[in-house]
Design a protein around this motif. Structure first.
Motif, PDB file in Angstrom:
ATOM      1  N   THR A  31      53.144  31.194  26.982  1.00 22.06           N
ATOM      2  CA  THR A  31      53.383  31.834  28.265  1.00 22.06           C
ATOM      3  C   THR A  31      52.173  31.566  29.157  1.00 22.06           C
ATOM      4  N   ASP A  32      52.327  30.627  30.067  1.00 22.96           N
ATOM      5  CA  ASP A  32      51.241  30.235  30.972  1.00 22.96           C
ATOM      6  C   ASP A  32      51.275  31.116  32.211  1.00 22.96           C
ATOM      7  N   ARG A  33      50.185  31.816  32.468  1.00 24.47           N
ATOM      8  CA  ARG A  33      50.116  32.698  33.630  1.00 24.47           C
ATOM      9  C   ARG A  33      49.155  32.127  34.666  1.00 24.47           C
ATOM     10  N   ARG A  34      49.586  32.189  35.928  1.00 24.68           N
ATOM     11  CA  ARG A  34      48.761  31.744  37.047  1.00 24.68           C
ATOM     12  C   ARG A  34      48.730  32.848  38.083  1.00 24.68           C
ATOM     13  N   GLY A  35      47.606  32.964  38.787  1.00 25.63           N
ATOM     14  CA  GLY A  35      47.500  34.039  39.762  1.00 25.63           C
ATOM     15  C   GLY A  35      46.505  33.741  40.859  1.00 25.63           C
ATOM     16  N   VAL A  36      46.479  34.650  41.815  1.00 20.23           N
ATOM     17  CA  VAL A  36      45.571  34.561  42.963  1.00 20.23           C
ATOM     18  C   VAL A  36      44.884  35.911  43.112  1.00 20.23           C
ATOM     19  N   PHE A  37      43.552  35.890  43.232  1.00 19.86           N
ATOM     20  CA  PHE A  37      42.811  37.121  43.466  1.00 19.86           C
ATOM     21  C   PHE A  37      42.077  37.032  44.796  1.00 19.86           C
ATOM     22  N   LEU A  38      41.828  38.185  45.391  1.00 19.30           N
ATOM     23  CA  LEU A  38      41.117  38.253  46.665  1.00 19.30           C
ATOM     24  C   LEU A  38      39.748  38.877  46.425  1.00 19.30           C
ATOM     25  N   ALA A  39      38.729  38.048  46.409  1.00 16.34           N
ATOM     26  CA  ALA A  39      37.374  38.562  46.208  1.00 16.34           C
ATOM     27  C   ALA A  39      36.972  39.420  47.400  1.00 16.34           C
ATOM     28  N   PRO A  40      36.389  40.621  47.162  1.00 14.82           N
ATOM     29  CA  PRO A  40      35.930  41.453  48.277  1.00 14.82           C
ATOM     30  C   PRO A  40      35.005  40.677  49.198  1.00 14.82           C
ATOM     31  N   THR A  41      35.195  40.859  50.489  1.00 13.03           N
ATOM     32  CA  THR A  41      34.419  40.101  51.474  1.00 13.03           C
ATOM     33  C   THR A  41      32.920  40.270  51.276  1.00 13.03           C
ATOM     34  N   ARG A 219      42.794  37.845  58.331  1.00 14.27           N
ATOM     35  CA  ARG A 219      43.161  39.260  58.355  1.00 14.27           C
ATOM     36  C   ARG A 219      42.756  39.983  57.069  1.00 14.27           C
ATOM     37  N   VAL A 220      42.977  39.350  55.928  1.00 10.63           N
ATOM     38  CA  VAL A 220      42.650  40.049  54.684  1.00 10.63           C
ATOM     39  C   VAL A 220      41.144  40.094  54.451  1.00 10.63           C
ATOM     40  N   ARG A 221      40.421  39.074  54.881  1.00  8.55           N
ATOM     41  CA  ARG A 221      38.961  39.120  54.785  1.00  8.55           C
ATOM     42  C   ARG A 221      38.420  40.239  55.686  1.00  8.55           C
ATOM     43  N   HIS A 222      38.974  40.345  56.896  1.00  9.76           N
ATOM     44  CA  HIS A 222      38.520  41.368  57.832  1.00  9.76           C
ATOM     45  C   HIS A 222      38.816  42.765  57.294  1.00  9.76           C
ATOM     46  N   ALA A 223      40.022  42.937  56.754  1.00  7.48           N
ATOM     47  CA  ALA A 223      40.390  44.238  56.203  1.00  7.48           C
ATOM     48  C   ALA A 223      39.478  44.626  55.050  1.00  7.48           C
ATOM     49  N   GLY A 227      36.589  47.784  54.726  1.00  9.37           N
ATOM     50  CA  GLY A 227      36.783  48.787  53.700  1.00  9.37           C
ATOM     51  C   GLY A 227      38.207  49.296  53.587  1.00  9.37           C
ATOM     52  N   ALA A 228      39.172  48.503  54.077  1.00 10.54           N
ATOM     53  CA  ALA A 228      40.567  48.924  53.968  1.00 10.54           C
ATOM     54  C   ALA A 228      40.972  48.988  52.512  1.00 10.54           C
ATOM     55  N   ALA A 229      41.671  50.025  52.150  1.00 10.96           N
ATOM     56  CA  ALA A 229      42.092  50.206  50.754  1.00 10.96           C
ATOM     57  C   ALA A 229      43.208  49.241  50.424  1.00 10.96           C
TER      58      ALA A 229
END
Length: 234
Positions: A31-41, A219-223, A227-229
């Motif tokens: 079961t090969d899993r791939r993903g994307v994470f958003l590192a905090p700015t 937008r996601v970097r700015h959020a 400190g947007a939750a």
């Protein structure tokens, strides 16, 4: 923050890839899993930047940081594009769902060069295996045929479909070494020609929609910086 923590706490999208997503799984398939994470700015404000990708923490798991993933997908990297079109999505938060909603923005006629370029490299490896071992690596041949058919259909229709559908049995017979190599080789050549023909009249745009993708990233970097939750993985 450890790399594994970024995956565990900041994943925005994850899916299953490989044979299970392609409809080619057998009892022995991983079961090969791939993903994307958003590192905090805030992590980018240090000398040591967050990683662009992380192996693990689960077996057969690999994740990209969002910016790296988007850059690869905009360049029509086959692995990144297929990840966005997996039929087996395991998790997507608000950002992940936005990313999925943008998946057509990443598609362009660039896929002809990247998909066929990758396929050509794989075919050369198969031929080298044939010369060195007397037989090709049959599972690699199976997946190469799948990739070529997927690229042909993407260029024809403008849609990327991973599951092989009715082609499953024939492809699995190749993976088991039940189809003579000359037949497989002829099949590859035919698919390559069909893909080239499809590229000449493809409905895909010449270039991806970089502006829409960059807008999401901004937008996601700015959020994050403000400190947007954001919800974590379930």
């Amino acid at each position: 923050m450890q790399p594994e923590d970024l995956v565990r706490d900041h994943t925005v999208y994850s899916c299953v890839m490989g044979s299970r997503a392609f409809g080619l799984a057998t009892e022995d398939s991983d079961t090969d899993r791939r993903g994307v994470f958003l590192a905090p700015t805030a992590l980018f404000w240090r000398f040591e930047k967050p990683p662009t990708h992380v192996d693990g923490p689960l077996p057969e798991q690999f994740s990209w940081e969002l910016e790296r993933f988007c850059a690869l997908a905009l360049r029509a990297n086959p692995t990144a594009l297929e990840c966005l079109h997996s039929p087996l999505v395991e998790y997507a938060d608000d950002t992940g769902r936005e990313l999925l909603a943008l998946r057509e923005a990443f598609l362009s006629r660039r896929v002809y060069e990247t998909f066929t370029g990758y396929a050509l490299g794989q075919r050369r490896r198969l031929e080298a295996s044939l010369r060195g071992r007397g037989v090709p690596r049959w599972k690699h041949a199976m997946h190469l045929l799948r990739l070529l058919a997927s690229a042909r259909d993407l260029l024809r229709t403008g849609r990327l479909t991973l599951d092989v559908g009715d082609g499953r049995d024939r492809l699995l017979s190749v993976g088991r070494g039940e189809v003579p190599w000359p037949v497989v080789e002829s099949w590859m050549t035919r698919l390559a020609a069909q893909t080239e023909e499809a590229a000449a009249r493809s409905p895909l745009p010449e270039e991806p929609d970089r502006r829409r993708v960059e807008d999401l990233l901004h937008r996601v970097r700015h959020a994050s910086a403000c400190g947007a939750a954001r919800p974590g993985p379930a």
